[in-house]
Design a protein around this motif. Sequence first.
Motif, mmCIF file in Angstrom:
data_model
loop_
_atom_site.group_PDB
_atom_site.id
_atom_site.type_symbol
_atom_site.label_atom_id
_atom_site.label_comp_id
_atom_site.label_asym_id
_atom_site.label_seq_id
_atom_site.Cartn_x
_atom_site.Cartn_y
_atom_site.Cartn_z
ATOM 1 N N SER A 189 34.615 41.178 38.688
ATOM 2 C CA SER A 189 36.024 40.803 38.555
ATOM 3 C C SER A 189 36.302 40.225 37.177
ATOM 4 C CB SER A 189 36.400 39.796 39.645
ATOM 5 O OG SER A 189 37.729 39.351 39.493
ATOM 6 N N PHE A 190 35.438 39.326 36.714
ATOM 7 C CA PHE A 190 35.621 38.715 35.397
ATOM 8 C C PHE A 190 35.514 39.757 34.283
ATOM 9 C CE2 PHE A 190 34.033 34.287 36.926
ATOM 10 C CZ PHE A 190 35.255 34.084 37.531
ATOM 11 N N ALA A 191 34.556 40.667 34.412
ATOM 12 C CA ALA A 191 34.338 41.667 33.366
ATOM 13 C C ALA A 191 35.518 42.625 33.234
ATOM 14 C CB ALA A 191 33.055 42.447 33.653
ATOM 15 N N SER A 192 36.361 42.689 34.272
ATOM 16 C CA SER A 192 37.494 43.616 34.228
ATOM 17 C C SER A 192 38.632 43.107 33.348
ATOM 18 C CB SER A 192 38.017 43.872 35.651
ATOM 19 O OG SER A 192 38.607 42.691 36.190
ATOM 20 N N PHE A 193 38.635 41.796 33.039
ATOM 21 C CA PHE A 193 39.758 41.292 32.238
ATOM 22 C C PHE A 193 39.330 40.401 31.073
ATOM 23 C CE2 PHE A 193 39.273 37.995 35.511
ATOM 24 C CZ PHE A 193 39.316 36.842 34.750
#
Length: 317
Positions: free
Chosen positions: A251-255
Amino acid sequence: MEKFDLNLLTVALAIAEEKSVSRAAQRLELSQPAVSLALGKLRRRLGDELFVRTPGGMAPTPKAVGVIELARQVTQRVKEEVLQQKAFNPETSTTEFTIALSDIGEMVFLPKLLQRVQELAPHASIASVTLPASEVGAALESGRLDLAVGYFPDLKKNNFFQQRLFSHNFICLLRADHPLRGDRLTLAQFLQLGHAVVRAEGRSQEVFDRLLERKNIRRRVVLSTPHFMSIPFIVASSDLLVTVPMAVGTSFASFANIRLVQPPLKIPGFDLKQHWHRRYHDDARHQWLRRLVADLFKDDARWPEPPASRRQSQKPG
């Protein structure tokens, strides 16, 4: 009232509607002597003949007419309010579902769950709460919580039910342009780097912490925080390393300016489950919510695959 047998009212109602003791016995699946005995008890209890034989069958006395009407009301209410399972209508319900979510729960579960509830129960709402682990069991028992969804290893007592949804694992995060390259850390790199560590209310991080303790591995902890949401901004702007559940990392890597790297050792996975108290096991509203959660998440959580070097040995959660 303590000495009055309410079953006698059903006998009186059956005799009145069948106009026959024998037919009433057949309807009640009792013997004729048993129905006659019950009628005798009711006559003595109420001090009235209640039914008399006529050419048209057993006819009620004025006293019996009132008893029969009361018996009809009582038996109807028992059928509707006690014997029949009340249906839950999601289309019209205005209920609020209260769910305790673990540290990764809101990222993993809440978006999909909210979307589906809005589709199927447009007037209902969801309250997501975070409680200390020691309070979750009592909240489920009292009804303050409907479900606890995530990693709650303490909910193992006989009064709690649980359903496994899927298994999950851990991943490491570095800023995308970190000087260390590659998809997997060595143990030397892991020990050399400074670490950010999340100490949240949830319990999932304990799995990783216990592994490090068993292997006598000590991280160089530079930052401890109780909040996951600050992690992507801290990691993206520093050289720190953090180890988090896979769903959090993807999730973090997506934004954020973050990339996923495999840890230097095999970390045991953990099961994410939904938990509820046995008091509400047969409740129609609860059953609807549990089926919804299971349909959405059971063995169907798909996160982006880990880096290529580990794809053959590790399945995504």
